[in-house]
Design an enzyme around this catalytic site. Structure first.
Site, PDB file in Angstrom:
ATOM      1  N   TYR A  83     -14.788   4.215   8.316  1.00  0.00           N
ATOM      2  CA  TYR A  83     -15.228   2.876   7.919  1.00  0.00           C
ATOM      3  C   TYR A  83     -16.684   2.587   8.297  1.00  0.00           C
ATOM      4  O   TYR A  83     -16.999   1.513   8.799  1.00  0.00           O
ATOM      5  CB  TYR A  83     -14.299   1.819   8.513  1.00  0.00           C
ATOM      6  N   CYS A 109      -3.812   2.824  -4.292  1.00  0.00           N
ATOM      7  CA  CYS A 109      -4.803   3.565  -3.511  1.00  0.00           C
ATOM      8  C   CYS A 109      -4.926   4.975  -4.062  1.00  0.00           C
ATOM      9  O   CYS A 109      -3.995   5.783  -3.941  1.00  0.00           O
ATOM     10  CB  CYS A 109      -4.403   3.594  -2.039  1.00  0.00           C
ATOM     11  N   HIS A 160      -7.682   0.275  -4.149  1.00  0.00           N
ATOM     12  CA  HIS A 160      -8.470   1.090  -3.239  1.00  0.00           C
ATOM     13  C   HIS A 160      -8.920   2.310  -4.031  1.00  0.00           C
ATOM     14  O   HIS A 160      -8.076   3.035  -4.579  1.00  0.00           O
ATOM     15  CB  HIS A 160      -7.631   1.565  -2.059  1.00  0.00           C
ATOM     16  N   ASP A 211     -12.666   2.836  -0.437  1.00  0.00           N
ATOM     17  CA  ASP A 211     -11.799   3.020   0.718  1.00  0.00           C
ATOM     18  C   ASP A 211     -12.546   3.864   1.734  1.00  0.00           C
ATOM     19  O   ASP A 211     -13.767   3.761   1.857  1.00  0.00           O
ATOM     20  CB  ASP A 211     -10.476   3.634   0.279  1.00  0.00           C
ATOM     21  N   HIS A 212     -11.868   4.710   2.446  1.00  0.00           N
ATOM     22  CA  HIS A 212     -12.500   5.477   3.523  1.00  0.00           C
ATOM     23  C   HIS A 212     -13.755   6.194   3.025  1.00  0.00           C
ATOM     24  O   HIS A 212     -13.800   6.688   1.905  1.00  0.00           O
ATOM     25  CB  HIS A 212     -11.536   6.531   4.064  1.00  0.00           C
ATOM     26  N   HIS A 263       0.851  -1.193   0.000  1.00  0.00           N
ATOM     27  CA  HIS A 263       0.000   0.000   0.000  1.00  0.00           C
ATOM     28  C   HIS A 263       0.885   1.241   0.000  1.00  0.00           C
ATOM     29  O   HIS A 263       1.863   1.308   0.735  1.00  0.00           O
ATOM     30  CB  HIS A 263      -0.890  -0.010   1.239  1.00  0.00           C
TER      31      HIS A 263
END
Length: 364
Positions: free
Chosen positions: A330, A244, A271, A316-317, A206
């Site tokens: 999350y 990401c 991501h 992702d977030h 990542h």
């Protein structure tokens, strides 16, 4: 594209598996054993317990995030050999239960840094926020003392019980340069990639989040040139990257669609999320919608579609919506909406490919 959803485990996540099951197109959960300390071998009985839970709800467990790398490995200490051997045995066990991808990172001390967990956006939702000037040129050891003396001053991940360990870690990293960290990463990859290949697993590093040095700590997976170097160090399909868009997108100089096209065969896991970057260098996480942030999410999905991406992807977030109490970044609601936005883009591209939709109808 195979859609998956990160889940932190029963009793550790406010989101329940039956609720994830109701999000269209989600095939698997992205999981980890969060109670196993970094560096320790994962017990097979705990792995199988997660597998049973997931399969009972119709999910596979093909993506793990993360098998954390012990700091002694990153520091290159003599003790790293024991932790590398534990990592190898964990890889072998995960291969036995059908895991295909292990996402991990090589960030010193922290896996991500934000300065605020619940910064309010214009619509009343809240999201993770990073104030660049707050941390720029700050002495980390002085900051540790500040937090210890003032409980109202906090940074995510800086829990009081970690402060003593943090002080020792910062001292240990004082003489670790980027080149030394690269050397330690190479050693790690040379050891584990052959094991991953034999186990049918692709390792997927990542990027650093944010993609620049914080507190003077070395950060080495920050952009296109770094990723090229990483992939060439151990040039094998089992040495890959978790691309990401949020981490890399915090630096507007990163051309993420170009990275997708260049590294397509080395991206087993994606991501996909958006951030809004301000002229000051601050950034806040937004909805996945392209217009809400700085990252060209539509262009990113276009790039994945163009290269025939058949790997795993997850939102992702997400923001915190409608009073939901959840792990920061999350929650269920915004990530579920993010998935539907990504599927909308993907489905439009599929229809366009078949000639039933004009290319410009969805990109305006």
């Amino acid at each position: 594209m195979k859609m998956v959803f990160r889940w932190f485990g029963e009793g550790n996540d406010a989101v329940e598996l039956p609720h994830i099951r109701q999000i269209p197109g989600v095939e698997g959960i992205v999981w980890s054993l969060h109670d196993v300390p970094a560096g320790e071998e994962w017990p097979m009985e705990s792995i199988l317990a997660v597998k049973r839970q997931a399969e009972a709800n119709g999910f596979h467990i093909e993506v793990v995030e993360s098998v954390n790398v012990h700091e002694d490995i990153k520091l290159g200490l003599p003790t790293r050999d024991r932790y590398i051997e534990n990592y190898k045995r964990t890889i072998e066990k995960l291969g036995q239960v059908g895991v295909k991808v292990i996402c991990y990172n090589f960030m010193p001390v922290f896996d991500w840094i934000r300065t605020e967990l619940y910064r309010e956006l214009e619509d009343g939702s809240t999201a993770l926020f990073y104030e660049k000037s707050l941390l720029q040129n700050m002495d980390p050891l002085a900051l540790v003392r500040t937090i210890a003396d003032n409980p109202k001053f906090t940074i995510p991940g800086w829990e009081p019980e970690r402060l003593k360990a943090l002080s020792a870690l910062f001292e240990a990293y004082r003489d670790v340069t980027e080149e030394r960290l690269w050397s330690n990463l190479r050693r790690f990859l040379e050891e584990i990639v052959p094991v991953a290949a034999r186990s049918g697993i692709r390792m997927a590093i990542h990027p650093d989040d944010p993609p620049w040095s914080v507190f003077g700590l070395p950060r080495i997976v920050t952009g296109r040139e770094n990723i090229r170097r990483l992939l060439s160090m151990v040039d094998h399909p089992s040495n890959g990257v978790t691309l990401c868009s949020g981490s890399l997108g915090a630096d507007p100089a990163n051309d993420i669609p170009a990275m997708i096209r260049e590294f397509a065969d080395r991206i087993p896991f994606a991501h996909i999320r958006n951030v809004r970057v301000y002229p000051s260098g601050d950034f806040i996480e937004t909805s996945h919608r392209t217009a809400d942030g700085t990252v060209d999410i539509a262009g990113i999905v276009q790039a994945y579609h163009d290269v025939g991406f058949a790997g795993y992807a997850r939102p992702d977030h997400g923001r915190h919506l409608w009073g939901e109490e959840c792990r920061p970044g999350y929650g269920l609601y915004d990530r579920a909406m993010g998935i539907m936005y990504l599927w909308g883009l993907w489905d439009a591209l599929e229809r366009q490919k078949k000639g039933s939709l004009n290319r410009n109808d969805w990109t305006q």
